[in-house]
Scaffold this motif. Structure first.
Motif, PDB file in Angstrom:
ATOM      1  N   GLY A   1       0.684  -1.193   0.065  1.00 34.00           N
ATOM      2  CA  GLY A   1       0.091  -0.121  -0.216  1.00 34.00           C
ATOM      3  C   GLY A   1       0.802   1.287   0.162  1.00 34.00           C
ATOM      4  N   LYS A   2       2.089   1.188  -0.104  1.00 31.45           N
ATOM      5  CA  LYS A   2       2.900   2.317  -0.355  1.00 31.45           C
ATOM      6  C   LYS A   2       3.078   2.759  -1.703  1.00 31.45           C
ATOM      7  CE  LYS A   2       5.865   0.869   3.690  1.00 31.45           C
ATOM      8  NZ  LYS A   2       7.205   0.342   4.032  1.00 31.45           N
ATOM      9  N   LYS A   3       3.168   4.053  -1.622  1.00 35.29           N
ATOM     10  CA  LYS A   3       3.561   4.741  -2.968  1.00 35.29           C
ATOM     11  C   LYS A   3       4.831   4.434  -3.759  1.00 35.29           C
ATOM     12  CE  LYS A   3       1.718   8.856  -3.719  1.00 35.29           C
ATOM     13  NZ  LYS A   3       1.571  10.244  -3.886  1.00 35.29           N
ATOM     14  N   MET A   4       4.684   3.975  -4.951  1.00 35.90           N
ATOM     15  CA  MET A   4       6.014   3.387  -5.597  1.00 35.90           C
ATOM     16  C   MET A   4       6.825   4.576  -5.996  1.00 35.90           C
ATOM     17  SD  MET A   4       7.108   0.519  -7.141  1.00 35.90           S
ATOM     18  CE  MET A   4       7.914   0.046  -8.573  1.00 35.90           C
ATOM     19  N   GLY A   5       8.142   4.164  -5.669  1.00 39.01           N
ATOM     20  CA  GLY A   5       9.225   5.067  -6.214  1.00 39.01           C
ATOM     21  C   GLY A   5       9.686   6.006  -5.200  1.00 39.01           C
ATOM     22  N   LYS A   6       9.028   5.624  -3.862  1.00 39.34           N
ATOM     23  CA  LYS A   6       9.547   6.224  -2.716  1.00 39.34           C
ATOM     24  C   LYS A   6      10.549   5.314  -1.881  1.00 39.34           C
ATOM     25  CE  LYS A   6       7.068  10.335  -3.167  1.00 39.34           C
ATOM     26  NZ  LYS A   6       7.949  11.541  -3.284  1.00 39.34           N
ATOM     27  N   THR A   7      11.724   5.763  -1.647  1.00 38.10           N
ATOM     28  CA  THR A   7      12.593   5.067  -0.932  1.00 38.10           C
ATOM     29  C   THR A   7      13.103   5.541   0.226  1.00 38.10           C
ATOM     30  OG1 THR A   7      14.559   5.547  -1.985  1.00 38.10           O
ATOM     31  CG2 THR A   7      13.530   3.947  -3.188  1.00 38.10           C
TER      32      THR A   7
ATOM     33  N   ALA B   1      15.897   6.413   0.873  1.00 35.43           N
ATOM     34  CA  ALA B   1      17.110   7.447   0.284  1.00 35.43           C
ATOM     35  C   ALA B   1      16.358   8.571  -0.526  1.00 35.43           C
ATOM     36  CB  ALA B   1      17.936   6.905  -0.696  1.00 35.43           C
ATOM     37  N   GLY B   2      15.031   8.428  -0.638  1.00 37.09           N
ATOM     38  CA  GLY B   2      14.658   9.586  -1.483  1.00 37.09           C
ATOM     39  C   GLY B   2      13.632   8.952  -2.764  1.00 37.09           C
ATOM     40  N   THR B   3      13.346   9.912  -3.467  1.00 40.36           N
ATOM     41  CA  THR B   3      12.413   9.588  -4.695  1.00 40.36           C
ATOM     42  C   THR B   3      13.184   9.004  -5.826  1.00 40.36           C
ATOM     43  OG1 THR B   3      11.023  11.555  -4.047  1.00 40.36           O
ATOM     44  CG2 THR B   3      10.655  10.812  -6.388  1.00 40.36           C
TER      45      THR B   3
ATOM     46  N   GLN C   1      18.148  -1.310 -10.141  1.00 42.31           N
ATOM     47  CA  GLN C   1      18.172  -2.348  -8.898  1.00 42.31           C
ATOM     48  C   GLN C   1      16.749  -1.898  -8.091  1.00 42.31           C
ATOM     49  OE1 GLN C   1      20.442  -4.515  -9.317  1.00 42.31           O
ATOM     50  NE2 GLN C   1      20.808  -4.346  -7.050  1.00 42.31           N
ATOM     51  N   TYR C   2      16.070  -0.977  -8.137  1.00 40.47           N
ATOM     52  CA  TYR C   2      14.926  -0.613  -7.407  1.00 40.47           C
ATOM     53  C   TYR C   2      14.029  -1.666  -7.982  1.00 40.47           C
ATOM     54  CZ  TYR C   2      10.708   1.863  -5.868  1.00 40.47           C
ATOM     55  OH  TYR C   2       9.556   2.128  -5.067  1.00 40.47           O
ATOM     56  N   MET C   3      13.889  -1.699  -9.394  1.00 37.82           N
ATOM     57  CA  MET C   3      12.623  -2.500  -9.920  1.00 37.82           C
ATOM     58  C   MET C   3      13.038  -3.952  -9.791  1.00 37.82           C
ATOM     59  SD  MET C   3      10.557  -0.253 -10.725  1.00 37.82           S
ATOM     60  CE  MET C   3       9.682  -1.546 -11.433  1.00 37.82           C
ATOM     61  N   ARG C   4      14.400  -4.397  -9.696  1.00 33.82           N
ATOM     62  CA  ARG C   4      14.854  -5.630  -9.532  1.00 33.82           C
ATOM     63  C   ARG C   4      14.553  -6.223  -8.016  1.00 33.82           C
ATOM     64  NH1 ARG C   4      16.073  -9.754  -8.004  1.00 33.82           N
ATOM     65  NH2 ARG C   4      17.464 -11.392  -8.601  1.00 33.82           N
ATOM     66  N   ASN C   5      14.316  -5.415  -7.108  1.00 34.55           N
ATOM     67  CA  ASN C   5      14.074  -5.693  -5.716  1.00 34.55           C
ATOM     68  C   ASN C   5      12.539  -5.416  -5.268  1.00 34.55           C
ATOM     69  OD1 ASN C   5      16.848  -6.604  -5.311  1.00 34.55           O
ATOM     70  ND2 ASN C   5      17.246  -4.302  -4.953  1.00 34.55           N
ATOM     71  N   VAL C   6      11.614  -5.348  -6.399  1.00 36.11           N
ATOM     72  CA  VAL C   6      10.365  -5.188  -5.899  1.00 36.11           C
ATOM     73  C   VAL C   6       9.784  -6.464  -5.343  1.00 36.11           C
ATOM     74  CG1 VAL C   6       9.939  -3.599  -7.633  1.00 36.11           C
ATOM     75  CG2 VAL C   6       9.492  -6.109  -8.157  1.00 36.11           C
TER      76      VAL C   6
ATOM     77  N   LEU D   1      24.485   7.911   1.357  1.00 36.28           N
ATOM     78  CA  LEU D   1      24.061   6.506   1.858  1.00 36.28           C
ATOM     79  C   LEU D   1      23.200   6.275   3.193  1.00 36.28           C
ATOM     80  CD1 LEU D   1      27.039   4.249   0.590  1.00 36.28           C
ATOM     81  CD2 LEU D   1      25.082   4.595  -0.620  1.00 36.28           C
ATOM     82  N   THR D   2      23.355   7.495   3.782  1.00 35.92           N
ATOM     83  CA  THR D   2      22.833   7.859   5.258  1.00 35.92           C
ATOM     84  C   THR D   2      22.498   9.205   5.359  1.00 35.92           C
ATOM     85  OG1 THR D   2      24.600   7.934   6.599  1.00 35.92           O
ATOM     86  CG2 THR D   2      23.943   5.724   6.337  1.00 35.92           C
ATOM     87  N   LYS D   3      21.510   9.529   6.390  1.00 35.11           N
ATOM     88  CA  LYS D   3      21.094  10.849   6.337  1.00 35.11           C
ATOM     89  C   LYS D   3      21.540  11.542   7.633  1.00 35.11           C
ATOM     90  CE  LYS D   3      16.700  10.448   3.861  1.00 35.11           C
ATOM     91  NZ  LYS D   3      15.051  10.273   3.984  1.00 35.11           N
ATOM     92  N   SER D   4      22.127  10.502   8.572  1.00 33.95           N
ATOM     93  CA  SER D   4      22.652  11.130   9.748  1.00 33.95           C
ATOM     94  C   SER D   4      23.618  10.144  10.290  1.00 33.95           C
ATOM     95  CB  SER D   4      21.594  11.054  10.883  1.00 33.95           C
ATOM     96  OG  SER D   4      20.992   9.950  11.276  1.00 33.95           O
ATOM     97  N   ASN D   5      24.560  10.495  11.166  1.00 39.78           N
ATOM     98  CA  ASN D   5      25.638   9.458  12.117  1.00 39.78           C
ATOM     99  C   ASN D   5      24.843   8.655  12.682  1.00 39.78           C
ATOM    100  OD1 ASN D   5      27.426  10.958  11.093  1.00 39.78           O
ATOM    101  ND2 ASN D   5      28.015  12.381  12.575  1.00 39.78           N
ATOM    102  N   GLY D   6      23.393   8.802  13.244  1.00 39.25           N
ATOM    103  CA  GLY D   6      22.784   7.846  14.126  1.00 39.25           C
ATOM    104  C   GLY D   6      22.358   6.862  13.215  1.00 39.25           C
ATOM    105  N   GLU D   7      21.918   7.065  11.871  1.00 42.83           N
ATOM    106  CA  GLU D   7      21.641   5.956  10.997  1.00 42.83           C
ATOM    107  C   GLU D   7      22.738   5.122  10.448  1.00 42.83           C
ATOM    108  OE1 GLU D   7      19.770   5.425   6.467  1.00 42.83           O
ATOM    109  OE2 GLU D   7      20.036   7.356   7.263  1.00 42.83           O
ATOM    110  N   GLY D   8      23.860   5.737  10.436  1.00 45.09           N
ATOM    111  CA  GLY D   8      25.322   5.111  10.041  1.00 45.09           C
ATOM    112  C   GLY D   8      25.752   4.142  11.342  1.00 45.09           C
ATOM    113  N   ARG D   9      25.556   4.729  12.366  1.00 44.13           N
ATOM    114  CA  ARG D   9      25.866   3.970  13.368  1.00 44.13           C
ATOM    115  C   ARG D   9      25.145   2.452  13.544  1.00 44.13           C
ATOM    116  NH1 ARG D   9      25.452   7.865  16.710  1.00 44.13           N
ATOM    117  NH2 ARG D   9      27.471   8.757  16.602  1.00 44.13           N
ATOM    118  N   ARG D  10      23.692   2.701  13.391  1.00 43.92           N
ATOM    119  CA  ARG D  10      22.943   1.545  13.465  1.00 43.92           C
ATOM    120  C   ARG D  10      23.401   0.448  12.473  1.00 43.92           C
ATOM    121  NH1 ARG D  10      18.868   5.542  14.506  1.00 43.92           N
ATOM    122  NH2 ARG D  10      18.503   5.559  12.385  1.00 43.92           N
ATOM    123  N   LEU D  11      23.579   1.182  11.130  1.00 38.04           N
ATOM    124  CA  LEU D  11      23.973   0.155  10.245  1.00 38.04           C
ATOM    125  C   LEU D  11      25.153  -0.705  10.501  1.00 38.04           C
ATOM    126  CD1 LEU D  11      22.935   2.481   7.169  1.00 38.04           C
ATOM    127  CD2 LEU D  11      22.207  -0.106   7.512  1.00 38.04           C
ATOM    128  N   VAL D  12      26.233   0.016  11.034  1.00 38.65           N
ATOM    129  CA  VAL D  12      27.504  -0.587  11.317  1.00 38.65           C
ATOM    130  C   VAL D  12      27.358  -1.465  12.552  1.00 38.65           C
ATOM    131  CG1 VAL D  12      29.765   0.016  12.263  1.00 38.65           C
ATOM    132  CG2 VAL D  12      29.075   1.377  10.576  1.00 38.65           C
TER     133      VAL D  12
END
Length: 407
Positions: free
Chosen positions: A226-232, A234-236, A251-256, A353-364
């Protein structure tokens, strides 16, 4: 030739339509001029817009004449439909620039030669309107009571709706009248969220011109969730290759989601429906073949066969150990940055690839960041020249997002 209404219905585009049988008969008996409006709110069209462009291409292939209407005038107000707040007011110069970019992109998909399609801009008639004349001719045909019952306005009543925005429906309705008078336009198309606005123009033309015109909306491009297609995250997803590189689109279409494959093959490609159903019926690991076809076909339509092939080769290089990875998105950086060293969290942010240091910290911490297939274990990792091979590194975020850094 099949009636285009049957094609649009079979492929799953149609949501609502006025006098469906009448319109079907009209589309089967003569060339119909129709239009879709594109408000110039950004400097590129999106994957969501591409569904509307696909409809225009189907219509043109069936012998009908599209008008791509750039909303240089209506963008100055902003459509309140589906919004919780007022759209930011943009300058005329910014809108004009965006409109010029839309024109370039639309010319990739529609044939404008010999009058086969028309491009116009509603700034040509909206910006110089006389307020009193407009209200005497147009405003008298709109009931405030009815307008306030429409979702476009009703949803905004609690938080506040300005009179400025309230005029949007009148402006869009006037577009249909202008295009009818100028080009004998008989049909307006748009997304399902535009139904109220489109009906306003449909009613206005029928009242003032006493002629039959029609309205049709198509379903918004949404996922199985139910989410709008084309929004990720990382952005639009943009149609401009400088904003969303072909590899990222691929890659976006390959991973639907598996559940969306057949639907998106029908809506976003020209593959015959027999083939679409066959691909959509694949199960388990086999569905990945269908996803590759989907990704390739969509990327080919938007960016051309050469770029689609490059993107496919890059994806296979990364995931299958074969092919050419040169199409993977990359960023050129100054070598001095890595002579001194840069923290992995800052690098991820600088690369988008990330929007903040907090997001990067979680990923690492979750083991979601790798450099050349070596997992980054510490959030204080400093990336230096020692990490580079042949003046490049490949950063992987999660399982599917890759980005090269070149020096």
């Amino acid at each position: 030739m099949r009636n285009v209404m049957d094609i649009l219905a079979e492929r799953g585009y149609i949501d609502q339509v006025t006098f469906e049988d009448e319109l079907r008969e009209l589309l089967g008996s003569e060339s119909v001029t129709f239009y879709i409006g594109f408000d110039a709110t950004a400097d590129s069209l999106t994957l969501g817009h591409f569904l509307q462009i696909m409809v225009m291409m189907h219509m043109q292939q069936a012998g009908h004449r599209p008008i791509a209407l750039i909303g240089g005038g209506t963008t100055m107000i902003g459509d309140p439909s589906g919004r919780n707040d007022m759209r930011k007011v943009m300058t005329r110069e910014f809108i004009d620039y965006n409109a010029s970019r839309f024109k370039e992109q639309l010319q990739q998909f529609l044939d404008f030669s010999e009058g086969k399609a028309i491009m116009d801009n509603n700034a040509n008639w909206l910006l110089d309107l006389n307020y009193l004349d407009f209200m005497r001719e147009i405003g008298v045909h709109f009931s405030v009571n009815k307008m306030l019952q429409m979702d476009a306005y009703k949803n905004r009543m609690e938080k506040g709706l300005t009179f400025f925005e309230f005029g949007y429906m009148l402006m869009q309705s006037y577009d249909f009248l202008e295009l009818y008078r100028k080009y004998n336009c008989k049909l307006q198309l748009g997304g399902s969220d535009q139904w109220s606005n489109i009906l306003g123009g449909y009613d206005l033309v029928r009242k003032l011109e006493e002629d039959k015109v029609y309205a049709m909306t198509f379903k918004l491009l949404t996922t199985a969730e139910g989410k709008k297609m084309g929004k990720t995250e990382a952005g639009t997803i943009w149609l401009d290759p400088n904003k969303t590189p072909p590899y990222e689109l691929y890659q976006y279409m390959r991973n639907v989601d598996d559940r969306d494959v057949e639907k998106f093959l029908a809506l976003l490609t020209f593959l015959p429906m027999d083939e679409v159903r066959k691909l959509g019926a694949l199960q388990d690991a086999e569905i990945n073949k269908a996803k590759e076809v989907l990704a390739f076909e969509v990327t080919k339509l938007i960016h051309g066969k050469e770029e689609a092939t490059k993107a496919q080769n890059a994806a296979r290089a990364l995931f299958s150990g074969g092919g050419d990875e040169s199409a993977v998105p990359f960023t050129e950086m100054d070598k001095k940055v890595f002579e001194e060293g840069i923290g992995i969290l800052d690098l991820l942010k600088d690369l988008g690839l990330t929007k903040s240091n907090g997001e990067g910290r979680r990923l690492v911490d979750q083991g979601g960041i790798s450099i050349d297939d070596v997992k980054v274990e510490a959030i204080d990792k400093i990336v230096t020249l020692d990490d580079f091979k042949d003046d490049k590194i490949l950063i992987r975020k999660g399982k599917k997002v890759y980005h090269q850094v070149r020096i």
